[in-house]
Enzyme design. Structure first.
Site, short mmCIF file in Angstrom:
data_model
loop_
_atom_site.label_atom_id
_atom_site.label_comp_id
_atom_site.label_asym_id
_atom_site.label_seq_id
_atom_site.Cartn_x
_atom_site.Cartn_y
_atom_site.Cartn_z
N GLY A 1 0.79 -1.22 0.00
CA GLY A 1 0.00 0.00 0.00
C GLY A 1 0.82 1.28 0.00
CB SER A 2 -0.26 4.63 1.17
OG SER A 2 -1.52 4.51 0.57
CB SER A 3 4.53 1.94 3.07
OG SER A 3 3.79 1.76 4.25
CE LYS B 1 -0.56 6.49 -1.68
NZ LYS B 1 -1.77 6.96 -0.97
#
Length: 683
Positions: free
Chosen positions: A391-393, A395
């Site tokens: 996931g967003s880790s 970005k």
């Protein structure tokens, strides 16, 4: 005139005298050379075969006696893996020792020791019966013997036929005493001549050891010695990372035979089978005893000499801090219990890596697998052997890739809004479901904006977002550009850790699947290991240097005492690459990570706003499925302090319930930071 004649006569006398002296010296030299030549001829011709036989009858042999392996210690010198000595009984068979002589010794030994007979095979029993009853074996094979004599069958065919005729009927004649003798005999015959074979090294009693020691003069080739087993002062902590060593009976495992034999090992050597024991086997294995044996013409050993007494292996010092490791495991188990009580009943993995972001030292590495009942199994190795959607880790890596490809500028603003595409596809950010919010790149990290990252990915592909747009049909080049940026920070490539079986994650094709390309930008497509996440956040923390992580720290020379010897070699974290970004671009991502942990709107604020030293990082939630049911993986990456970071971490929880409620597992990272820097201040 007379005077000149007289002077000439004197000169001639002097010359004649000198010539005689030179002739004498030359004669002596010739005589000495003649003696040397005659002596060499005598040695080579008359005595040559004798000396050849002496050389032939003498040989150096590496003896396979039990040599303790080197210890494994933590960075502060605390012993993590040691050797526990145990009594053992061995046998070295001579080159001319017959089977009947070995059997006679086995029968004597059977009166002194008790053996486990469970390992005796059917073939062992057949061979033993033939040895014990040669005449009966001949009677069984009269027809086959005729066929063998006239060449109708081979010796192998004869032997196969003989073994097939020996079964339970013959085995019934074996007494318990016979089986004891057989159990000893099979071990004595297992190896090659002059190579010590382990007869018994498990549960040797003091009485057995003493009894055999007293009878050694009647038991040629038998010896009482000491063997070893690995012991673990910290029990199960890091047990998976340490790996295993083969047993005396096992020797080199079948699947590793070619690899170890190519390095000069013997088949019955005890070797590292997995992980650290395997990775550093050349250092830990020690040096076996070397003997020089002299034999007579018949092959009997008439003299022996120790060339090298053998020595234990060198010590391996790890980068692990065992106190931090124990605390990390304690905090991890506490967090698992909390999350399960809050509804994460299907969570099946929880993993954490702690490292120094500046040199690659792995300070702690813990993992647990959780079953439906909440029972935990150690899974430390899962940090580099298993991969997950995170996931967003990721970005921060997406922004760096955007800067690299001139898709975005430092400080660039975009509108976070629900995105719509032709065909009905839509994307939105979790923090902003319906409105329009103008944010810059730092705020995109703080809020974990999916929209900002997707718009960045579209710009990388050369197709800036417009409402209801069609997605580009071929995203091969754009996918390569985005992945190259992610690879530079350690995502989607092996970290290079000094442990076997590391996975690079699951990287699926990107060609005509633009939806997956968009998902890649927000950590929803490729899968990564927790160790890759740790390398990634460390790269951001140390201003853009991707450093090879390592769990080995030093090789220390073995000593005869429990103290550490001098350093033979240091294990260093090599710089694998520098990200292709400016310092301002890296600084912008660092600022976004700082805001994510320290601003009230930040996704990590709840856990990290009050850490002992200021911290920065990123959170992530990845949509996944478990048994067909929707779940989420929850991830956290971070470092501390913000200025000159000394510690970085990654955390992965798999298969949490789909929010809401959102289950916060970031307290694990907070606890690790607080413990580490409080202890550092204290010490």
């Amino acid at each position: 005139m007379l005077k000149r004649l007289k002077e000439k006569s004197n000169d001639e006398k002097i010359r004649n005298t000198m010539n005689k002296r030179i002739s004498f010296v030359f004669g002596v030299i010739v005589f000495i050379f003649a003696i040397i030549v005659l002596r060499l001829g005598y040695l080579q011709i008359a005595q040559g075969s004798h000396y050849k036989q002496l050389i032939k009858n003498s040989e150096n042999l590496t003896v396979n006696e039990a040599v303790p392996r080197g210890r494994i210690l933590d960075r502060n010198g605390k012993v993590l893996v040691d050797n526990a000595s145990k009594k053992a009984i061995t046998y070295s068979r001579g080159r001319k020792t017959s089977q009947s002589e070995v059997l006679d010794i086995a029968e004597k030994l059977s009166k002194l020791i008790k053996m486990d007979t469970a390992k005796i095979t059917e073939r062992d029993k057949q061979d033993f019966w033939i040895l014990k009853h040669p005449n009966k074996a001949e009677q069984l094979m009269k027809n086959e013997q005729s066929l063998l004599d006239d060449g109708s069958i081979s010796q192998d065919e004869y032997d196969d036929a003989l073994h097939k005729k020996i079964g339970e009927k013959q085995f019934d004649s074996f007494s318990d005493k016979d089986l004891q003798v057989l159990a000893i005999y099979r071990e004595m015959m297992a190896g090659s001549a002059l190579d010590p074979q382990m007869i018994k090294n498990e549960d040797v009693t003091d009485e057995e050891y003493a009894a055999v020691s007293q009878k050694l003069s009647d038991l040629p080739g038998v010896n009482t010695t000491m063997d070893w087993d690995r012991k673990y002062p910290y029990k199960d902590t890091l047990r998976g990372i340490f790996g295993d060593v083969s047993t005396t009976q096992e020797g080199i495992p079948k699947e590793l035979t070619e690899q170890y034999l190519s390095k000069g090992y013997s088949r019955n050597d005890r070797v590292g089978k997995s992980y650290l024991e395997y990775q550093y086997d050349d250092i830990l294995k020690g040096k076996k005893k070397e003997m020089k044996y002299t034999t007579d013409k018949s092959g009997e050993v008439i003299d022996s000499q120790v060339i090298h007494p053998g020595s234990r292996g060198d010590d391996l010092v790890l980068s692990i801090d065992i106190d931090l490791q124990k605390k990390t495991e304690e905090y991890l188990e506490k967090q698992i219990s909390k999350l399960r009580s809050e509804g994460a009943k299907n969570m099946d993995n929880a993993l954490v890596v702690v490292q120094n972001p500046n040199n690659g030292d792995i300070l702690a590495m813990a993992g647990k697998q959780i079953d439906k009942n909440g029972d935990l199994t150690d899974y430390d190795i899962g940090n580099f052997t298993s991969q997950y959607a995170v996931g967003s880790s990721v970005k921060g890596g997406t922004l760096l890739a955007g800067y690299q490809n001139d898709a975005i500028k430092v400080g660039e603003e975009m509108v976070d809004e629900p995105l719509t595409f032709s065909g009905g596809l839509s994307k939105r950010s979790y923090f902003n479901q319906d409105g329009k919010v103008t944010i810059d790149d730092k705020e995109a990290l703080m809020h974990s904006s999916n929209v900002y990252m997707i718009k960045t990915a579209l710009k990388i592909a050369g197709s800036p977002y417009t409402p209801n747009m069609s997605l580009p049909t071929d995203i091969s080049e754009a996918g390569q550009k985005l992945r190259k940026g992610l690879n530079q920070v350690g995502l989607g490539v092996k970290t290079g850790i000094d442990l076997p079986n590391e996975t690079s994650g699951q990287i699926e094709p990107l060609t005509d699947n633009p939806g997956n390309f968009l998902d890649l930008s927000i950590g929803q497509y490729d899968t990564y290991t927790p160790l890759q996440l740790s390398q990634y956040v460390s790269t951001i923390a140390n201003n853009g240097y991707r450093i090879q992580p390592h769990i080995g720290l030093e090789i220390r020379k073995a000593t005869n005492k429990d103290t550490l010897g001098p350093v033979k070699e240091k294990v260093k974290g090599n710089v694998l690459n520098k990200v292709n970004n400016t310092s301002d671009q890296i600084k912008q991502v660092q600022e976004g990570f700082k805001m994510a942990f320290n601003e009230k709107e930040g996704t990590g604020y709840q856990s990290f706003n009050d850490t002992t030293v200021p911290s920065a990082g990123k959170t992530g939630t990845a949509e996944v499925f478990q048994d067909g049911e929707p779940r989420v993986n929850s991830t956290y990456v971070g470092y501390a302090p913000i200025e000159n970071p000394k510690l970085a971490f990654s955390i992965v929880y798999t298969n949490h319930p789909v929010p809401e409620p959102w289950l916060n597992g970031g307290d694990l990272g907070r606890d690790i930071i607080n413990y580490y820097f409080k202890e550092k201040d204290k010490n």
